[in-house]
Design a protein around this motif. Sequence first.
Motif, PDB file in Angstrom:
ATOM      1  N   GLN A   1     -53.377-102.336 -14.844  1.00  0.00           N
ATOM      2  CA  GLN A   1     -52.549-101.466 -15.920  1.00  0.00           C
ATOM      3  C   GLN A   1     -53.579-101.461 -16.913  1.00  0.00           C
ATOM      4  OE1 GLN A   1     -49.180-100.502 -16.139  1.00  0.00           O
ATOM      5  NE2 GLN A   1     -49.176-101.346 -13.714  1.00  0.00           N
ATOM      6  N   SER A   2     -53.451-100.079 -17.254  1.00  0.00           N
ATOM      7  CA  SER A   2     -54.271 -99.712 -18.458  1.00  0.00           C
ATOM      8  C   SER A   2     -54.064 -98.294 -19.360  1.00  0.00           C
ATOM      9  CB  SER A   2     -55.817 -99.419 -17.821  1.00  0.00           C
ATOM     10  OG  SER A   2     -55.994 -98.320 -16.676  1.00  0.00           O
ATOM     11  N   THR A   3     -54.553 -98.301 -20.271  1.00  0.00           N
ATOM     12  CA  THR A   3     -54.378 -97.213 -21.109  1.00  0.00           C
ATOM     13  C   THR A   3     -55.568 -96.763 -21.905  1.00  0.00           C
ATOM     14  OG1 THR A   3     -52.144 -98.016 -21.587  1.00  0.00           O
ATOM     15  CG2 THR A   3     -53.139 -96.191 -23.385  1.00  0.00           C
ATOM     16  N   VAL A   4     -56.020 -95.415 -21.703  1.00  0.00           N
ATOM     17  CA  VAL A   4     -57.176 -94.895 -22.535  1.00  0.00           C
ATOM     18  C   VAL A   4     -56.807 -94.418 -24.011  1.00  0.00           C
ATOM     19  CG1 VAL A   4     -59.010 -93.170 -22.292  1.00  0.00           C
ATOM     20  CG2 VAL A   4     -57.893 -94.363 -20.127  1.00  0.00           C
ATOM     21  N   ILE A   5     -57.552 -94.714 -24.851  1.00  0.00           N
ATOM     22  CA  ILE A   5     -57.324 -94.027 -26.119  1.00  0.00           C
ATOM     23  C   ILE A   5     -58.634 -93.426 -26.540  1.00  0.00           C
ATOM     24  CG2 ILE A   5     -56.999 -94.905 -28.685  1.00  0.00           C
ATOM     25  CD1 ILE A   5     -55.810 -97.407 -27.667  1.00  0.00           C
ATOM     26  N   LEU A   6     -58.375 -92.012 -26.867  1.00  0.00           N
ATOM     27  CA  LEU A   6     -59.656 -91.246 -27.308  1.00  0.00           C
ATOM     28  C   LEU A   6     -59.477 -91.061 -28.612  1.00  0.00           C
ATOM     29  CD1 LEU A   6     -59.260 -88.624 -24.507  1.00  0.00           C
ATOM     30  CD2 LEU A   6     -60.923 -90.495 -24.578  1.00  0.00           C
ATOM     31  N   PHE A   7     -60.827 -90.942 -29.435  1.00  0.00           N
ATOM     32  CA  PHE A   7     -60.928 -90.742 -30.605  1.00  0.00           C
ATOM     33  C   PHE A   7     -61.910 -89.535 -31.122  1.00  0.00           C
ATOM     34  CE2 PHE A   7     -60.418 -95.411 -30.169  1.00  0.00           C
ATOM     35  CZ  PHE A   7     -59.387 -95.815 -30.939  1.00  0.00           C
ATOM     36  N   ASP A   8     -61.524 -89.019 -32.304  1.00  0.00           N
ATOM     37  CA  ASP A   8     -62.291 -87.782 -32.881  1.00  0.00           C
ATOM     38  C   ASP A   8     -63.854 -88.392 -32.977  1.00  0.00           C
ATOM     39  OD1 ASP A   8     -63.446 -86.022 -34.454  1.00  0.00           O
ATOM     40  OD2 ASP A   8     -61.451 -84.885 -34.550  1.00  0.00           O
ATOM     41  N   ALA A   9     -64.678 -87.762 -32.309  1.00  0.00           N
ATOM     42  CA  ALA A   9     -66.018 -88.287 -32.902  1.00  0.00           C
ATOM     43  C   ALA A   9     -66.656 -88.042 -34.175  1.00  0.00           C
ATOM     44  CB  ALA A   9     -67.088 -87.613 -31.741  1.00  0.00           C
ATOM     45  N   ASP A  10     -65.806 -86.951 -35.000  1.00  0.00           N
ATOM     46  CA  ASP A  10     -66.453 -86.416 -36.186  1.00  0.00           C
ATOM     47  C   ASP A  10     -65.695 -87.230 -37.199  1.00  0.00           C
ATOM     48  OD1 ASP A  10     -68.041 -84.430 -35.266  1.00  0.00           O
ATOM     49  OD2 ASP A  10     -66.357 -83.096 -34.872  1.00  0.00           O
ATOM     50  N   THR A  11     -64.377 -87.757 -37.086  1.00  0.00           N
ATOM     51  CA  THR A  11     -63.700 -88.484 -38.112  1.00  0.00           C
ATOM     52  C   THR A  11     -63.197 -89.773 -37.714  1.00  0.00           C
ATOM     53  OG1 THR A  11     -61.637 -87.760 -37.376  1.00  0.00           O
ATOM     54  CG2 THR A  11     -62.764 -86.368 -38.603  1.00  0.00           C
ATOM     55  N   GLY A  12     -63.200 -90.253 -36.472  1.00  0.00           N
ATOM     56  CA  GLY A  12     -62.863 -91.418 -36.113  1.00  0.00           C
ATOM     57  C   GLY A  12     -61.424 -91.625 -35.970  1.00  0.00           C
ATOM     58  N   ARG A  13     -60.544 -90.653 -36.342  1.00  0.00           N
ATOM     59  CA  ARG A  13     -59.215 -90.622 -35.880  1.00  0.00           C
ATOM     60  C   ARG A  13     -58.681 -90.672 -34.704  1.00  0.00           C
ATOM     61  NH1 ARG A  13     -56.456 -86.785 -36.072  1.00  0.00           N
ATOM     62  NH2 ARG A  13     -58.193 -85.196 -36.059  1.00  0.00           N
ATOM     63  N   VAL A  14     -57.551 -91.340 -34.255  1.00  0.00           N
ATOM     64  CA  VAL A  14     -56.979 -91.551 -32.928  1.00  0.00           C
ATOM     65  C   VAL A  14     -56.702 -89.851 -32.444  1.00  0.00           C
ATOM     66  CG1 VAL A  14     -55.123 -92.189 -31.483  1.00  0.00           C
ATOM     67  CG2 VAL A  14     -56.005 -93.673 -33.249  1.00  0.00           C
ATOM     68  N   LYS A  15     -57.078 -89.477 -31.128  1.00  0.00           N
ATOM     69  CA  LYS A  15     -56.967 -88.068 -30.961  1.00  0.00           C
ATOM     70  C   LYS A  15     -55.933 -88.087 -29.731  1.00  0.00           C
ATOM     71  CE  LYS A  15     -60.307 -86.065 -28.827  1.00  0.00           C
ATOM     72  NZ  LYS A  15     -61.564 -85.360 -28.696  1.00  0.00           N
ATOM     73  N   ALA A  16     -56.011 -89.332 -28.818  1.00  0.00           N
ATOM     74  CA  ALA A  16     -55.097 -89.002 -27.582  1.00  0.00           C
ATOM     75  C   ALA A  16     -54.925 -90.286 -27.171  1.00  0.00           C
ATOM     76  CB  ALA A  16     -55.820 -88.144 -26.573  1.00  0.00           C
ATOM     77  N   LEU A  17     -53.632 -90.457 -26.492  1.00  0.00           N
ATOM     78  CA  LEU A  17     -53.328 -91.677 -25.775  1.00  0.00           C
ATOM     79  C   LEU A  17     -52.986 -90.989 -24.291  1.00  0.00           C
ATOM     80  CD1 LEU A  17     -52.735 -94.796 -26.614  1.00  0.00           C
ATOM     81  CD2 LEU A  17     -50.347 -94.090 -26.988  1.00  0.00           C
ATOM     82  N   VAL A  18     -53.346 -91.865 -23.414  1.00  0.00           N
ATOM     83  CA  VAL A  18     -53.501 -91.386 -22.057  1.00  0.00           C
ATOM     84  C   VAL A  18     -53.302 -92.604 -21.215  1.00  0.00           C
ATOM     85  CG1 VAL A  18     -54.721 -89.930 -20.032  1.00  0.00           C
ATOM     86  CG2 VAL A  18     -55.181 -89.560 -22.605  1.00  0.00           C
ATOM     87  N   GLY A  19     -52.175 -92.389 -20.193  1.00  0.00           N
ATOM     88  CA  GLY A  19     -51.840 -93.230 -19.282  1.00  0.00           C
ATOM     89  C   GLY A  19     -53.101 -93.466 -18.237  1.00  0.00           C
ATOM     90  N   GLY A  20     -53.539 -94.799 -18.099  1.00  0.00           N
ATOM     91  CA  GLY A  20     -54.941 -94.921 -17.245  1.00  0.00           C
ATOM     92  C   GLY A  20     -54.733 -95.572 -15.957  1.00  0.00           C
ATOM     93  N   ASN A  21     -53.506 -95.684 -15.332  1.00  0.00           N
ATOM     94  CA  ASN A  21     -53.225 -96.295 -14.155  1.00  0.00           C
ATOM     95  C   ASN A  21     -53.905 -95.589 -12.798  1.00  0.00           C
ATOM     96  OD1 ASN A  21     -52.381 -98.596 -15.456  1.00  0.00           O
ATOM     97  ND2 ASN A  21     -50.205 -98.179 -14.837  1.00  0.00           N
ATOM     98  N   LEU A  22     -53.178 -94.310 -12.698  1.00  0.00           N
ATOM     99  CA  LEU A  22     -53.644 -93.280 -11.733  1.00  0.00           C
ATOM    100  C   LEU A  22     -55.248 -92.870 -11.967  1.00  0.00           C
ATOM    101  CD1 LEU A  22     -53.288 -91.700  -9.197  1.00  0.00           C
ATOM    102  CD2 LEU A  22     -52.122 -90.170 -10.621  1.00  0.00           C
ATOM    103  N   LEU A  23     -55.327 -92.671 -13.353  1.00  0.00           N
ATOM    104  CA  LEU A  23     -56.887 -92.064 -13.522  1.00  0.00           C
ATOM    105  C   LEU A  23     -57.859 -93.343 -13.230  1.00  0.00           C
ATOM    106  CD1 LEU A  23     -56.635 -90.605 -17.073  1.00  0.00           C
ATOM    107  CD2 LEU A  23     -56.804 -89.440 -14.967  1.00  0.00           C
TER     108      LEU A  23
END
Length: 334
Positions: A97-119
Amino acid sequence: MNAPDKTATAANMVTIVPESEIGGLMDAASAFDAVEATFAAMARGDAYNFPVIREAIGHADALYGFKSGFDKAALALGLKSGGYWPGNEARGLTNHQSTVILFDADTGRVKALVGGNLLTALRTAAASAVSIAHLSRKDSKVLGMVGAGHQSAFQMRAACAQRDFDKVVGWNYHPEMLSRLEDTAKELGLPFEAVEREDLCAQADVIITITSSHDAQLMADWVKPGTHVACMGTDTKGKQEVDPALLARASVFTDEVAQSVTLGEAQHAVAQGLIKEADITPIGAVIEGTAKGRTSDDQVTLFDGTGVGLQDLAVAAKVVDLALKAGKAQQVPF
């Protein structure tokens, strides 16, 4: 009352790609391309992983942790949080079970939340497929599968996209699970044979091990000359899938050397003094052409696939782009 600042609102939107949408957006070929590019970026020094945290939590026999990194070329920054819950299959859930969190590299803000199981399944299979594409003999005809868990079907499909196999042989500690391998081989139009491990090694030109074993399942002298072995299950201290002597016999490649020697398959061979860290080649260097891969038909090659955070970021970033283009992403203020 002042009108809402639409620019500020848009800037604070987080893109969510739920697990239920991943299957319709991401395929094995896209995962292969993303992972191959990531390995190459690592070899160029454009991307790096942060130290892995992976611990037993003392509940439900679960392993939980974080993998993270930064690709400065792709500006992919983030982490995957999750782990392994061995009792999940009985609950109708995947064990991983997993979840991927992506951040904006320029500001550090949360950019995306992605289901990580199939990925995770797709990127793990893509990693072994990349190793098969770059290290196995092009005339490989028999695929050997050690392990028949959830991940094994993804591994087989990805492998068969790289070589023209005409047969699959398989072994699993629990033989009743081999139907998954047989069904997947049938789906791919290939005959399947359940065999013992030594016979599997005698037949197979490419072997994928994808187990959660803590003991060697394949012995060094079983593997025939010219075989490529992709060890994909060892990603934690104490895990082990093959005889450490096999790494001494083989030319060893990996996704990341630091992980290979600490929590990958190479941890045991290094600890026993059979190989040194310097004996392990990053597969990204082979992709980039700065290191040699297979040099003869008799050479045994081994890929230690430990699973790096950058793989997760690459496939997650790709699926976010695909979801936005397809109108399948949710966007919420945060």
